[in-house]
Enzyme design. Structure first.
Site, PDB file in Angstrom:
ATOM      1  N   ARG A  17      61.105  41.665  56.956  1.00  0.00           N
ATOM      2  CA  ARG A  17      59.657  41.943  56.989  1.00  0.00           C
ATOM      3  C   ARG A  17      58.851  41.170  55.942  1.00  0.00           C
ATOM      4  NH1 ARG A  17      58.205  47.808  56.722  1.00  0.00           N
ATOM      5  NH2 ARG A  17      60.315  48.363  56.099  1.00  0.00           N
ATOM      6  N   LYS A  24      64.465  38.098  49.540  1.00  0.00           N
ATOM      7  CA  LYS A  24      63.513  39.145  49.143  1.00  0.00           C
ATOM      8  C   LYS A  24      63.541  39.449  47.646  1.00  0.00           C
ATOM      9  CE  LYS A  24      64.058  43.544  50.469  1.00  0.00           C
ATOM     10  NZ  LYS A  24      63.920  44.717  51.342  1.00  0.00           N
ATOM     11  N   SER A 109      69.204  49.163  43.943  1.00  0.00           N
ATOM     12  CA  SER A 109      68.848  48.118  44.903  1.00  0.00           C
ATOM     13  C   SER A 109      68.010  47.055  44.195  1.00  0.00           C
ATOM     14  CB  SER A 109      68.019  48.700  46.052  1.00  0.00           C
ATOM     15  OG  SER A 109      68.845  49.498  46.853  1.00  0.00           O
ATOM     16  N   GLY A 146      66.529  58.530  54.192  1.00  0.00           N
ATOM     17  CA  GLY A 146      67.628  59.484  54.346  1.00  0.00           C
ATOM     18  C   GLY A 146      67.182  60.828  53.802  1.00  0.00           C
ATOM     19  N   ASN A 400      45.709   7.282  25.153  1.00  0.00           N
ATOM     20  CA  ASN A 400      47.042   7.475  24.559  1.00  0.00           C
ATOM     21  C   ASN A 400      48.153   6.861  25.394  1.00  0.00           C
ATOM     22  OD1 ASN A 400      46.317   9.443  26.503  1.00  0.00           O
ATOM     23  ND2 ASN A 400      48.012  10.751  25.870  1.00  0.00           N
ATOM     24  N   TYR A 401      47.828   6.381  26.576  1.00  0.00           N
ATOM     25  CA  TYR A 401      48.874   5.971  27.527  1.00  0.00           C
ATOM     26  C   TYR A 401      48.605   4.548  27.962  1.00  0.00           C
ATOM     27  CZ  TYR A 401      51.872   6.461  31.688  1.00  0.00           C
ATOM     28  OH  TYR A 401      52.848   6.316  32.636  1.00  0.00           O
TER      29      TYR A 401
END
Ligand code: UD1
Ligand code: CA
Length: 471
Positions: A17, A24, A109, A146, A400-401
Site C-alpha cells: 500500500r 516500507k 515490527s 487481531g 575561487n574556481y
C-alpha cells in the site's frame, strides 16, 4: 542477573500500500528510516542483540542498517532472510537459530516507529522470563486487527487466544481489545510453540499470534499489558498513515522542546528531522525545518521559513526569515550575536565569528569570517579567510574556481571591498586596504593601499548621441 533479551524485528513484508519502490521500513519519519526509530528504541533496552527479518528489498534494508547512526550504531544487529513470506510466525521462525534459549524474545515490527522504550520495559517486566506478555490496546474501530479473546466478559478475565480479523466470528469482531503486534516471550517456549504452527486459516499464513492458544494449552500464563497511547503501536501501511504519524512525532518533539522552555510560534508548523538542542530563551517562528545535528545557543531567534541543517548557532545570534543553512559533513558555525539573512545561504564550512553580518542573497561556502566582518548584500564568499571588521561590498565575489582547482582568497583585517569586485584567487588583500568598486583583483595588494583595477573613467564633453535615421 536479568534475563537476556533478544529482539526480533519483522521487516520482510512488501508494504504494497505504500505504492513505492523503496522498502516500507526505509521510508522516513522525522528524517530517519522507520526501522531506525525501532532500532533506536531497542538500543535503550540493553538488549543482547536484535535480529531483523528481511525479505522484500532485503539487500537495501540490510545495507541501510549497516549505515545506521545514532543510538542504534552500538546495537548488535543481525539479519535473517525470510523468503518467501509465509506469515508473522514463519518470520520469527527464521530468527530461531540466532536466539539464546535461556532468554526472552521481544517481537517488534520495523514499520511501527513510535513505541517508547519505557513501554517495552514494562512489557518485559510482565513477561518476567516466564510468561507470554502481549501488548494490547482498546480501539473504537478495531477492524483489521487481531482480537484479544478472553475467558469471560471481565477486563481481567484470562486471555485465551488472539483471533485475526479475517478468522473472527461476528461476536469476536465486536471485541475492541486488539493485539498491537508486540509481544515478549520466553525463547525456549517460543521455539516449541513455533514448531506447532500451521497455516489452516483464512490467509493460509503461519500466524505468530497462534502461540497464545499453545501457551494456554500448556498452562503458561498469558498477560495482556494494555496501553492507552495508540500512536505507540501504530504501524505505517500507506503514505496517509506515514504523514499522520509524522505529525504525531513532530508534535511530540515540539512539546518536548517547549517543556524545556523553547518558544515555538506554532508547534504545528515546526519540523525536526534529526537532533535539535536548544539553550535558554530560544524563539523559533513558523515553518522552520531542522535537519541533522543542530544546536541553538541561549537567546537565539530563528525567523520564519528557515531551513537549518548540521549547524551550530551561538548565543544571541538572529537568523532572519528565509535563510538556508546546510553544513552537510563540514558543518556551519555562526558566532555569538551574528545577524544572518533574510534570504542568506550558508554552505558547508562556513564559520562565522561573533557579530558577523550576512545579509540578503549572500552565499558563504568553506570560508572563515572573523569577528564583526560584514557582507550585507548580493555577494559570494567561497574558500575565503576574512579578517575582523572587513566590509565586503554588494555584488562582490571570490573567483575561487579556475575550472579545475579551488583556490583561497585572504582578506585581512579592516579591509573594505567595494561593490561589484571580483577577487581572483589565490589572492591576498592586505590589512586595512580598500578595493575600489568594480575592480577585478588578480594580484596580492599591500596593507593600507587603495586598489583599483578597472578601466579608467573618461569623459568626452558635449557629446551628441547618434540620431535615428529618417525613412
Ligand atoms: C499482525 C497481527 C495482528 C495485529 C497486527 C498489529 C499476526 C498474524 N497478526 O497483523 O494480530 O493486530 O499485526 O498491527 O501476526 N511480516 C514479515 N513476514 C511475513 C509477514 C509479515 O516480516 O511473512 C512483517 C511485516 O513486514 C510487518 C509485520 O510483520 O512489519 C506485521 O505484518 P502484517 O502483515 O502487517 O500483520 P497484520 O496482518 O497487520
Ligand atoms: Ca500491519
Amino acid at each position: 542477573m536479568a534475563t537476556p533479551i533478544d529482539v526480533v524485528i519483522m521487516a520482510a513484508g512488501k508494504g504494497t500500500r505504500m505504492k513505492s519502490k523503496l522498502p516500507k521500513v526505509l521510508h522516513r519519519l522525522g528524517g530517519r528510516a522507520l526501522l531506525a526509530h525501532v532500532t533506536d528504541c531497542v538500543a535503550r533496552l540493553s538488549a543482547h542483540q536484535a535480529v531483523v527479518i528481511t525479505g522484500h528489498g532485503a539487500i537495501e534494508v540490510e545495507a541501510a542498517c549497516d549505515r545506521m547512526t545514532g543510538a542504534a550504531a552500538d546495537l548488535s544487529l543481525k539479519f535473517a532472510r525470510q523468503e518467501p513470506q509465509l506469515g508473522t510466525g514463519h518470520a520469527v521462525q527464521q530468527a530461531l537459530p540466532l536466539l539464546a534459549d535461556e532468554g526472552v524474545t521481544l517481537v517488534l515490527s520495523g514499520d511501527v516507529p513510535l513505541t517508547q522504550a519505557a513501554t517495552l520495559k514494562a512489557l518485559l517486566e510482565q513477561c518476567d522470563g516466564q510468561r507470554l506478555a502481549l501488548l494490547t490496546l482498546s480501539m473504537a474501530d478495531p477492524t483489521g486487527y487481531g482480537r484479544i479473546v478472553r475467558a469471560g466478559p471481565e477486563a481481567s478475565a484470562q486471555v485465551r487466544a488472539i483471533v485475526e480479523h479475517k478468522d473472527a466470528s461476528e461476536a469476536q469482531r465486536a471485541i475492541q481489545e486488539i493485539y498491537s503486534g508486540i509481544m515478549a516471550v520466553p525463547t525456549r517456549l517460543l521455539r516449541g510453540w513455533l514448531s506447532r504452527l500451521d497455516n489452516r486459516n483464512a490467509q493460509n499464513e503461519y500466524y505468530l499470534t497462534d502461540i497464545v492458544k499453545f501457551a494456554v494449552e500448556d498452562g503458561v500464563a498469558v498477560v495482556a499489558h494494555q496501553i492507552l497511547d495508540a500512536a505507540q503501536v501504530a504501524g505505517v501501511n500507506s503514505p496517509v498513515q506515514l504523514a499522520e504519524l509524522e505529525r504525531v512525532y513532530q508534535l511530540r518533539r515540539a512539546t518536548d522542546l517547549m517543556e524545556q522552555g523553547v518558544r515555538l510560534a506554532d508547534p504545528a508548523r515546526f519540523d525536526v528531522r534529526g537532533l535539535l538542542s536548544c539553550g535558554q530563551d530560544v524563539e523559533i517562528d513558523v515553518n522552520c525545518i531542522f535537519e541533522g545535528q543542530v544546536s541553538l545557543g541561549d537567546g537565539v531567534r530563528i525567523g520564519a521559513n528557515c531551513v537549518i541543517a548540521n549547524a551550530s548557532i551561538a548565543a544571541g545570534a538572529v537568523i532572519h526569515p528565509f535563510t538556508h543553512i546546510d553544513g552537510e559533513k563540514l558543518g556551519v558555525s555562526v558566532g555569538e550575536g551574528a545577524l544572518i539573512g533574510p534570504f542568506a545561504r550558508l554552505r558547508p564550512g562556513a564559520q562565522l565569528g561573533a557579530e558577523v553580518h550576512i545579509g540578503n542573497f549572500v552565499e558563504v561556502k568553506n570560508s572563515t569570517l572573523a569577528k564583526g566582518a560584514k557582507a550585507n548584500h548580493l555577494a559570494y564568499l567561497g574558500d575565503a579567510t576574512v579578517g575582523e571588521r572587513v566590509n565586503y561590498g554588494a555584488g562582490s565575489i571570490t573567483a575561487n574556481y579556475d575550472g579545475a582547482n579551488k583556490h583561497r582568497t585572504v582578506i585581512e583585517a579592516d579591509v573594505h571591498i567595494g561593490s561589484n569586485c571580483v577577487l581572483v584567487a589565490p589572492v591576498t588583500i592586505g590589512a586595512g586596504g580598500t578595493v575600489g568598486g568594480g575592480s577585478t583583483i588578480t594580484k596580492d595588494t599591500p596593507p593600507g593601499a587603495l586598489n583599483v583595477a578597472r578601466g579608467k573613467q573618461i569623459s568626452l564633453p558635449n557629446w551628441s548621441r547618434p540620431q535615428k535615421k529618417k525613412a
